[in-house]
Design a protein around this motif. Structure first.
Motif, mmCIF file in Angstrom:
data_model
loop_
_atom_site.group_PDB
_atom_site.id
_atom_site.type_symbol
_atom_site.label_atom_id
_atom_site.label_comp_id
_atom_site.label_asym_id
_atom_site.label_seq_id
_atom_site.Cartn_x
_atom_site.Cartn_y
_atom_site.Cartn_z
ATOM 1 N N MET A 23 8.242 -2.907 16.023
ATOM 2 C CA MET A 23 6.782 -2.827 15.960
ATOM 3 C C MET A 23 6.239 -3.434 14.674
ATOM 4 O O MET A 23 5.123 -3.969 14.658
ATOM 5 N N SER A 24 7.003 -3.388 13.590
ATOM 6 C CA SER A 24 6.511 -4.006 12.351
ATOM 7 C C SER A 24 6.390 -5.518 12.519
ATOM 8 O O SER A 24 5.485 -6.145 11.962
ATOM 9 N N GLN A 27 2.607 -16.490 -5.939
ATOM 10 C CA GLN A 27 3.160 -15.652 -4.875
ATOM 11 C C GLN A 27 2.697 -14.204 -4.979
ATOM 12 O O GLN A 27 2.234 -13.619 -3.996
ATOM 13 N N PHE A 28 2.808 -13.616 -6.168
ATOM 14 C CA PHE A 28 2.461 -12.202 -6.317
ATOM 15 C C PHE A 28 0.988 -11.966 -6.005
ATOM 16 O O PHE A 28 0.635 -11.037 -5.267
ATOM 17 N N SER A 29 0.113 -12.808 -6.532
ATOM 18 C CA SER A 29 -1.325 -12.611 -6.314
ATOM 19 C C SER A 29 -1.692 -12.813 -4.850
ATOM 20 O O SER A 29 -2.537 -12.088 -4.304
ATOM 21 N N MET A 30 -1.041 -13.778 -4.182
ATOM 22 C CA MET A 30 -1.327 -14.014 -2.763
ATOM 23 C C MET A 30 -0.849 -12.840 -1.918
ATOM 24 O O MET A 30 -1.537 -12.396 -0.993
ATOM 25 N N ASN A 31 0.344 -12.344 -2.226
ATOM 26 C CA ASN A 31 0.857 -11.201 -1.475
ATOM 27 C C ASN A 31 -0.025 -9.975 -1.679
ATOM 28 O O ASN A 31 -0.331 -9.242 -0.733
ATOM 29 N N LEU A 32 -0.427 -9.749 -2.922
ATOM 30 C CA LEU A 32 -1.265 -8.592 -3.224
ATOM 31 C C LEU A 32 -2.630 -8.717 -2.545
ATOM 32 O O LEU A 32 -3.189 -7.730 -2.060
ATOM 33 N N ARG A 33 -3.145 -9.942 -2.491
ATOM 34 C CA ARG A 33 -4.422 -10.176 -1.805
ATOM 35 C C ARG A 33 -4.322 -9.800 -0.330
ATOM 36 O O ARG A 33 -5.212 -9.143 0.232
ATOM 37 N N ASP A 34 -3.224 -10.203 0.324
ATOM 38 C CA ASP A 34 -3.075 -9.907 1.747
ATOM 39 C C ASP A 34 -2.805 -8.424 1.989
ATOM 40 O O ASP A 34 -3.213 -7.874 3.012
ATOM 41 N N VAL A 35 -2.105 -7.772 1.064
ATOM 42 C CA VAL A 35 -1.921 -6.320 1.177
ATOM 43 C C VAL A 35 -3.280 -5.629 1.141
ATOM 44 O O VAL A 35 -3.545 -4.696 1.913
ATOM 45 N N ALA A 36 -4.165 -6.091 0.259
ATOM 46 C CA ALA A 36 -5.509 -5.503 0.167
ATOM 47 C C ALA A 36 -6.276 -5.684 1.471
ATOM 48 O O ALA A 36 -7.027 -4.799 1.892
ATOM 49 N N LYS A 37 -6.072 -6.820 2.142
ATOM 50 C CA LYS A 37 -6.723 -7.049 3.438
ATOM 51 C C LYS A 37 -6.225 -6.059 4.489
ATOM 52 O O LYS A 37 -6.966 -5.661 5.384
ATOM 53 N N MET A 38 -4.958 -5.686 4.375
ATOM 54 C CA MET A 38 -4.348 -4.820 5.379
ATOM 55 C C MET A 38 -4.755 -3.360 5.228
ATOM 56 O O MET A 38 -4.788 -2.616 6.212
ATOM 57 N N PRO A 92 -7.341 -1.402 4.971
ATOM 58 C CA PRO A 92 -8.280 -0.670 5.840
ATOM 59 C C PRO A 92 -7.722 -0.376 7.231
ATOM 60 O O PRO A 92 -8.239 0.491 7.933
ATOM 61 N N ARG A 93 -6.652 -1.092 7.641
ATOM 62 C CA ARG A 93 -6.147 -0.941 9.005
ATOM 63 C C ARG A 93 -4.821 -0.195 9.078
ATOM 64 O O ARG A 93 -4.316 0.045 10.168
ATOM 65 N N VAL A 94 -4.217 0.129 7.952
ATOM 66 C CA VAL A 94 -2.923 0.805 7.985
ATOM 67 C C VAL A 94 -3.093 2.283 7.664
ATOM 68 O O VAL A 94 -4.087 2.697 7.074
ATOM 69 N N LYS A 95 -2.097 3.057 8.082
ATOM 70 C CA LYS A 95 -2.126 4.502 7.871
ATOM 71 C C LYS A 95 -0.937 4.891 7.004
ATOM 72 O O LYS A 95 -0.354 4.055 6.327
ATOM 73 N N GLY A 96 -0.549 6.142 7.067
ATOM 74 C CA GLY A 96 0.560 6.601 6.238
ATOM 75 C C GLY A 96 1.861 6.725 6.995
ATOM 76 O O GLY A 96 2.791 7.375 6.525
ATOM 77 N N ASP A 97 1.964 6.092 8.179
ATOM 78 C CA ASP A 97 3.174 6.211 8.991
ATOM 79 C C ASP A 97 4.207 5.171 8.572
ATOM 80 O O ASP A 97 3.938 4.277 7.764
ATOM 81 N N VAL A 98 5.406 5.271 9.162
ATOM 82 C CA VAL A 98 6.514 4.391 8.774
ATOM 83 C C VAL A 98 6.216 2.935 9.124
ATOM 84 O O VAL A 98 6.491 2.020 8.337
ATOM 85 N N ILE A 99 5.657 2.700 10.320
ATOM 86 C CA ILE A 99 5.368 1.320 10.728
ATOM 87 C C ILE A 99 4.381 0.676 9.758
ATOM 88 O O ILE A 99 4.553 -0.481 9.354
ATOM 89 N N SER A 100 3.346 1.417 9.370
ATOM 90 C CA SER A 100 2.370 0.879 8.413
ATOM 91 C C SER A 100 3.034 0.567 7.078
ATOM 92 O O SER A 100 2.734 -0.447 6.436
ATOM 93 N N THR A 101 3.953 1.437 6.651
ATOM 94 C CA THR A 101 4.672 1.202 5.396
ATOM 95 C C THR A 101 5.480 -0.087 5.470
ATOM 96 O O THR A 101 5.490 -0.893 4.529
ATOM 97 N N LEU A 102 6.152 -0.303 6.609
ATOM 98 C CA LEU A 102 6.930 -1.532 6.778
ATOM 99 C C LEU A 102 6.018 -2.753 6.825
ATOM 100 O O LEU A 102 6.365 -3.818 6.304
ATOM 101 N N ARG A 103 4.854 -2.612 7.450
ATOM 102 C CA ARG A 103 3.904 -3.735 7.499
ATOM 103 C C ARG A 103 3.507 -4.153 6.082
ATOM 104 O O ARG A 103 3.507 -5.345 5.750
#
Length: 500
Positions: free
Chosen positions: A289-290, A318-329, A331-342
């Motif tokens: 699912m991830s 690389q670090f700033s781009m990855n962190l930027r995309d994590v910030a985009k994610m 609002p849509r992720v929760k505290g479950d395992v799949i969200s953590t892997l995402r």
């Protein structure tokens, strides 16, 4: 001609039963059943099975809302019993059975083909079964209204108390205890398993494509994936026993290659490797699912890098781009395992597997997580098979060669070895030319301890499509000369494989 004032006596038995079928419902729900197919004749397995499923769904739904003594429950029970009595009058056997496993319903041993509306009812019926920890019923000849009302009362009590129904004993109703979402193979033991696996696989492809189309159309990545999760769980349950069938389906390109088919195939490859690593069934489905969510995120503008050919990520950014995309994610992720892997897959995107992941990613050096290493390998292999994102389409054995050539530099060498031992030098679905001059398709890889060049093959000959194991001493004179392409107009490789 019979008019609106026709009496029950003037109606045929089936016509009167059809009127009862839609009677007693609310005005809003009555139209839902009015125009549906209907049969009280069990010899018509599909139509009768769907009618039985709907009738059972109606009475159990009413019973879950009203008390047993309520007039609505009594009316619905009488309607069901009328249908049951008419069916038993035509049925030579002494009972009617229904079994539910995940998204599959089996009535009198026949798996039902269900359209969307009927599938929705099955899903609700499965939830009603699951609440009382039952997965099937056998209704015997002689069942009466009082017995059925007793069952409804016990079902409702068990659903509330979460105690199951092992203590319930009824002479005319036999209960199959257990969750209806587990042990899928038990439900299809009388069905062609290869065709069932194919059904699950194609259903997953279609559902994921619909989800991708929804994201593209609406621009909203918050898409419902409940059905896809259940399909992935089904595949996770099937991997141990039906891995050869599943592996054979992936390179056949049963649908035109696109992002959704790549996402689904990569998820399955990842789940198979996770299974070979000994991860728990739950974690196996999490890995799958991830990957699914990773491509949904991609449609929302989050870059999905591939370690093999990733020109997007520059070490200085690389670090700033990855962190930027994590910030985009977030609002849509929760505290479950799949969200953590995402989040983890995006945060560690592009990091080297052979060196520790260092600052600014982590305060202390740490190895790249196992999930990104699995995902990068599986994605690249499937891209090679499907010929997507600038890769030239390759036959499975040539894709394996490509992966092996980059083991230790681009991909984790231990995972590459695991993939090769799982898929084989000639993966399932590869078409080959034998030294006898015959063309064949690989249908099973050798045992890990066997010769990787000696798989089980099936001859691509419609007149004599025999299968044999090249590791058998009596076939020692036959070897694989090379892999070849086969003209689809000449023979259907997918048909030969599924019939093997």
């Amino acid at each position: 001609m019979i008019g609106d004032e026709e009496s029950k006596e003037g109606l045929s038995e089936a016509s009167f039963a059809k009127k009862s079928y839609v009677a007693g419902t609310t005005e809003s729900s009555r139209s839902e059943y009015q125009d549906e197919e209907y049969s009280v004749d069990p010899s018509d397995a599909q139509v009768f099975g769907r009618t039985f499923l709907t009738s059972l769904f109606k009475i159990l739904k009413v019973g879950s809302i009203y008390e047993v003594e309520h007039n609505q429950t009594r009316i619905a029970s009488d309607e069901f019993m009328q249908f049951f009595s008419q069916a038993m009058a035509r049925y030579p056997e002494d009972d009617i059975s229904i079994s539910i496993r995940d998204e599959l319903a089996v009535v009198n041993g026949s798996p039902l083909r269900l359209k969307r509306k009927m599938q929705g009812r099955l899903n609700e019926l499965r939830d009603l079964f699951a609440a009382a920890d039952i997965r099937g019923l056998l209704l015997r000849r002689g069942l009466n209204t009082d017995d059925f009302l007793s069952f409804l009362g016990a079902l409702k009590a068990a659903s509330k108390a979460k105690t199951g129904m092992e203590h319930v004993q009824l002479a005319t109703i036999v209960i199959d205890h257990g969750q209806p979402t587990r042990n899928i193979i038990e439900a299809v033991m009388n069905v062609n398993k290869a065709m069932y696996v194919c059904h699950v696989y194609i259903r997953g492809l279609v559902k994921l494509k619909n989800a991708h189309d929804h994201v593209r159309r609406t621009g909203d990545a918050d898409v419902s994936t409940g059905v896809i999760k259940r399909i992935m769980q089904s595949i996770s349950d099937l991997i141990a026993d039906e891995d050869f069938t599943i592996l054979g389906l992936l390179p056949l390109r049963l649908v035109p290659p696109d992002l959704s088919s790549h996402s689904f195939n990569s998820a399955i490859y990842g789940m198979i490797l996770a299974d070979r690593l000994g991860l728990s069934p739950q974690m196996i489905s999490y890995i799958g699912m991830s990957i699914i969510y990773q491509d949904v995120d991609r449609l929302a503008g989050i870059t999905v890098g591939h370690r093999d050919r990733d020109s997007v990520l520059d070490p200085s950014t690389q670090f700033s781009m990855n962190l930027r995309d994590v910030a985009k994610m977030l609002p849509r992720v929760k505290g479950d395992v799949i969200s953590t892997l995402r989040v983890l897959n995006t945060y560690e995107r592009g990091c080297s597997f052979e060196q520790s992941v260092r600052a600014p990613f982590y305060k202390r050096n740490r190895k790249l997580h196992l999930a990104p290493r699995i995902i990068d390998l599986c994605r690249t292999y499937d891209l090679l098979i499907q010929g997507l994102e600038g890769y030239k389409t390759r036959r499975p054995d040539l894709a394996i060669e490509y992966i092996q050539a980059r083991a230790g530099s681009v991909f984790d060498s231990a995972l590459v070895k695991l993939m090769v031992s799982t898929l084989g030098v000639y993966p399932i679905g590869t078409t080959v030319l034998l030294t006898t001059g015959e063309k064949a398709v690989i249908v099973r890889t050798p045992d890990p301890s066997g010769d990787p060049r000696k798989p089980v093959v099936r001859i691509l000959n419609q007149a004599n499509p025999m299968s044999f194991d090249l590791s058998d001493p009596k076939y020692a004179h036959i070897e694989i000369a090379k892999s070849v392409e086969v003209d689809p107009s000449e023979i259907s490789v997918s048909k030969v494989f599924l019939l093997s």
